[in-house]
Motif scaffolding. Structure first.
Motif, PDB file in Angstrom:
ATOM      1  N   LEU A 128      33.163  10.584 -27.742  1.00  0.00           N
ATOM      2  CA  LEU A 128      32.332  11.782 -27.154  1.00  0.00           C
ATOM      3  C   LEU A 128      32.907  13.180 -27.732  1.00  0.00           C
ATOM      4  O   LEU A 128      32.117  13.922 -28.224  1.00  0.00           O
ATOM      5  CB  LEU A 128      32.217  11.535 -25.657  1.00  0.00           C
ATOM      6  CG  LEU A 128      31.459  10.577 -25.075  1.00  0.00           C
ATOM      7  CD1 LEU A 128      31.564  10.503 -23.747  1.00  0.00           C
ATOM      8  CD2 LEU A 128      29.932  10.400 -25.466  1.00  0.00           C
ATOM      9  N   ILE A 129      33.914  13.293 -27.811  1.00  0.00           N
ATOM     10  CA  ILE A 129      34.598  14.589 -28.172  1.00  0.00           C
ATOM     11  C   ILE A 129      34.224  14.779 -29.644  1.00  0.00           C
ATOM     12  O   ILE A 129      33.888  15.764 -30.174  1.00  0.00           O
ATOM     13  CB  ILE A 129      36.179  14.639 -27.861  1.00  0.00           C
ATOM     14  CG1 ILE A 129      36.288  14.991 -26.513  1.00  0.00           C
ATOM     15  CG2 ILE A 129      36.799  15.954 -28.661  1.00  0.00           C
ATOM     16  CD1 ILE A 129      37.800  14.897 -25.996  1.00  0.00           C
ATOM     17  N   VAL A 130      34.452  13.542 -30.494  1.00  0.00           N
ATOM     18  CA  VAL A 130      34.236  13.715 -31.783  1.00  0.00           C
ATOM     19  C   VAL A 130      32.890  14.010 -32.361  1.00  0.00           C
ATOM     20  O   VAL A 130      32.360  14.473 -33.149  1.00  0.00           O
ATOM     21  CB  VAL A 130      34.921  12.429 -32.604  1.00  0.00           C
ATOM     22  CG1 VAL A 130      34.321  12.141 -33.992  1.00  0.00           C
ATOM     23  CG2 VAL A 130      36.225  12.361 -32.629  1.00  0.00           C
ATOM     24  N   ILE A 131      31.971  13.351 -31.650  1.00  0.00           N
ATOM     25  CA  ILE A 131      30.727  13.422 -31.699  1.00  0.00           C
ATOM     26  C   ILE A 131      30.231  14.766 -31.570  1.00  0.00           C
ATOM     27  O   ILE A 131      29.530  15.304 -32.230  1.00  0.00           O
ATOM     28  CB  ILE A 131      29.795  12.336 -30.809  1.00  0.00           C
ATOM     29  CG1 ILE A 131      29.900  10.786 -31.198  1.00  0.00           C
ATOM     30  CG2 ILE A 131      28.182  12.819 -30.562  1.00  0.00           C
ATOM     31  CD1 ILE A 131      29.325   9.885 -30.475  1.00  0.00           C
ATOM     32  N   VAL A 132      30.609  15.409 -30.149  1.00  0.00           N
ATOM     33  CA  VAL A 132      30.140  16.840 -29.969  1.00  0.00           C
ATOM     34  C   VAL A 132      30.634  17.734 -30.923  1.00  0.00           C
ATOM     35  O   VAL A 132      30.155  18.521 -31.466  1.00  0.00           O
ATOM     36  CB  VAL A 132      30.648  17.231 -28.648  1.00  0.00           C
ATOM     37  CG1 VAL A 132      30.707  18.621 -28.483  1.00  0.00           C
ATOM     38  CG2 VAL A 132      29.946  16.301 -27.621  1.00  0.00           C
ATOM     39  N   TRP A 133      31.889  17.407 -31.528  1.00  0.00           N
ATOM     40  CA  TRP A 133      32.552  18.322 -32.501  1.00  0.00           C
ATOM     41  C   TRP A 133      31.912  18.399 -33.697  1.00  0.00           C
ATOM     42  O   TRP A 133      31.475  19.401 -34.486  1.00  0.00           O
ATOM     43  CB  TRP A 133      33.925  17.788 -32.682  1.00  0.00           C
ATOM     44  CG  TRP A 133      34.915  18.578 -33.507  1.00  0.00           C
ATOM     45  CD1 TRP A 133      34.825  18.799 -34.728  1.00  0.00           C
ATOM     46  CD2 TRP A 133      35.880  19.599 -33.215  1.00  0.00           C
ATOM     47  NE1 TRP A 133      35.868  19.742 -35.433  1.00  0.00           N
ATOM     48  CE2 TRP A 133      36.547  20.133 -34.084  1.00  0.00           C
ATOM     49  CE3 TRP A 133      36.470  19.848 -31.757  1.00  0.00           C
ATOM     50  CZ2 TRP A 133      37.522  21.143 -34.194  1.00  0.00           C
ATOM     51  CZ3 TRP A 133      37.377  20.770 -31.641  1.00  0.00           C
ATOM     52  CH2 TRP A 133      37.914  21.599 -32.826  1.00  0.00           C
ATOM     53  N   GLN A 134      31.410  17.146 -34.049  1.00  0.00           N
ATOM     54  CA  GLN A 134      30.798  16.950 -35.436  1.00  0.00           C
ATOM     55  C   GLN A 134      29.568  17.612 -35.399  1.00  0.00           C
ATOM     56  O   GLN A 134      28.789  18.283 -36.186  1.00  0.00           O
ATOM     57  CB  GLN A 134      30.660  15.617 -35.905  1.00  0.00           C
ATOM     58  CG  GLN A 134      31.971  14.963 -36.490  1.00  0.00           C
ATOM     59  CD  GLN A 134      32.350  15.691 -37.564  1.00  0.00           C
ATOM     60  OE1 GLN A 134      31.849  16.006 -38.504  1.00  0.00           O
ATOM     61  NE2 GLN A 134      33.757  15.928 -37.504  1.00  0.00           N
ATOM     62  N   ALA A 135      28.607  17.344 -34.211  1.00  0.00           N
ATOM     63  CA  ALA A 135      27.440  18.115 -34.066  1.00  0.00           C
ATOM     64  C   ALA A 135      27.534  19.590 -34.076  1.00  0.00           C
ATOM     65  O   ALA A 135      26.700  20.264 -34.758  1.00  0.00           O
ATOM     66  CB  ALA A 135      26.786  17.457 -32.810  1.00  0.00           C
ATOM     67  N   GLY A 155      40.099   1.997 -22.906  1.00  0.00           N
ATOM     68  CA  GLY A 155      38.782   2.125 -23.034  1.00  0.00           C
ATOM     69  C   GLY A 155      38.031   3.530 -22.629  1.00  0.00           C
ATOM     70  O   GLY A 155      37.334   3.992 -23.481  1.00  0.00           O
ATOM     71  N   ALA A 156      38.452   3.927 -21.584  1.00  0.00           N
ATOM     72  CA  ALA A 156      38.089   5.177 -21.089  1.00  0.00           C
ATOM     73  C   ALA A 156      38.226   6.150 -22.043  1.00  0.00           C
ATOM     74  O   ALA A 156      37.671   7.221 -22.493  1.00  0.00           O
ATOM     75  CB  ALA A 156      38.052   5.444 -19.681  1.00  0.00           C
ATOM     76  N   ALA A 157      39.571   6.313 -22.510  1.00  0.00           N
ATOM     77  CA  ALA A 157      40.045   7.261 -23.315  1.00  0.00           C
ATOM     78  C   ALA A 157      39.605   7.099 -24.751  1.00  0.00           C
ATOM     79  O   ALA A 157      39.095   8.317 -25.448  1.00  0.00           O
ATOM     80  CB  ALA A 157      41.753   7.096 -23.588  1.00  0.00           C
ATOM     81  N   GLY A 158      39.248   6.073 -25.381  1.00  0.00           N
ATOM     82  CA  GLY A 158      38.622   5.842 -26.477  1.00  0.00           C
ATOM     83  C   GLY A 158      37.328   6.356 -26.471  1.00  0.00           C
ATOM     84  O   GLY A 158      36.669   7.145 -27.392  1.00  0.00           O
ATOM     85  N   LEU A 159      36.596   6.206 -25.270  1.00  0.00           N
ATOM     86  CA  LEU A 159      35.033   6.589 -25.078  1.00  0.00           C
ATOM     87  C   LEU A 159      35.093   8.024 -25.270  1.00  0.00           C
ATOM     88  O   LEU A 159      34.016   8.843 -25.876  1.00  0.00           O
ATOM     89  CB  LEU A 159      34.398   5.894 -23.606  1.00  0.00           C
ATOM     90  CG  LEU A 159      33.224   6.394 -23.333  1.00  0.00           C
ATOM     91  CD1 LEU A 159      32.151   5.943 -24.497  1.00  0.00           C
ATOM     92  CD2 LEU A 159      32.505   6.104 -22.030  1.00  0.00           C
ATOM     93  N   PHE A 160      35.783   8.672 -24.324  1.00  0.00           N
ATOM     94  CA  PHE A 160      35.924  10.063 -24.212  1.00  0.00           C
ATOM     95  C   PHE A 160      36.510  10.600 -25.665  1.00  0.00           C
ATOM     96  O   PHE A 160      35.860  11.817 -26.032  1.00  0.00           O
ATOM     97  CB  PHE A 160      36.910  10.589 -23.151  1.00  0.00           C
ATOM     98  CG  PHE A 160      36.616  10.517 -21.695  1.00  0.00           C
ATOM     99  CD1 PHE A 160      35.244  10.983 -21.224  1.00  0.00           C
ATOM    100  CD2 PHE A 160      37.269  10.017 -21.037  1.00  0.00           C
ATOM    101  CE1 PHE A 160      34.858  10.940 -20.302  1.00  0.00           C
ATOM    102  CE2 PHE A 160      37.055   9.706 -19.780  1.00  0.00           C
ATOM    103  CZ  PHE A 160      35.767  10.185 -19.279  1.00  0.00           C
ATOM    104  N   THR A 161      37.150  10.063 -26.135  1.00  0.00           N
ATOM    105  CA  THR A 161      37.601  10.739 -27.707  1.00  0.00           C
ATOM    106  C   THR A 161      36.384  10.574 -28.633  1.00  0.00           C
ATOM    107  O   THR A 161      36.083  11.358 -29.406  1.00  0.00           O
ATOM    108  CB  THR A 161      38.714   9.874 -28.302  1.00  0.00           C
ATOM    109  OG1 THR A 161      39.897   9.654 -27.417  1.00  0.00           O
ATOM    110  CG2 THR A 161      39.029  10.167 -29.618  1.00  0.00           C
TER     111      THR A 161
END
Length: 104
Positions: free
Chosen positions: A31-38, A23-29
């Motif tokens: 967040l990374i995708v959201i930041v990357w897309q932003a 779950g933590a790995a999924g959450l971090f992934t």
């Protein structure tokens, strides 16, 4: 029987840790995708704004070029008129000099 409960409880704890880690790995992934897309969206907007500025600059340059050509055309025309007037003045002065020589 107590040993089986302890073993089952220990197994459930291991599953809980594994689920938590996934779950933590999924959450971090996420967040990374959201930041990357932003960041990608921001970069695309900046490139579009820069492209618009280049278009405006090119339009201004084209207008300035047209104005310069028009000014050069006017200058050439004025120089021709000045040359014609100067030629007429020289001819008039030459005629006057000739007339003055004849009078003497």
């Amino acid at each position: 029987m107590n040993e089986e409960l302890v073993t089952l409880a220990a197994g459930e704890d291991e599953w809980g840790i594994l689920v938590g880690a996934v779950g933590a790995a999924g959450l971090f992934t996420l967040l990374i995708v959201i930041v990357w897309q932003a960041a990608a969206t921001w970069r695309a907007r900046m490139l579009a704004a820069r492209e618009e500025q280049y278009k405006e600059l090119a339009a201004k340059y084209a207008q300035l070029l047209e104005d310069t050509v028009e000014l050069q055309r006017r200058t050439v025309e004025e120089q021709r008129q000045t040359l014609d007037e100067l030629t007429q003045t020289r001819m008039a002065v030459g005629s006057m000099e000739k007339m003055m020589r004849e009078i003497e």
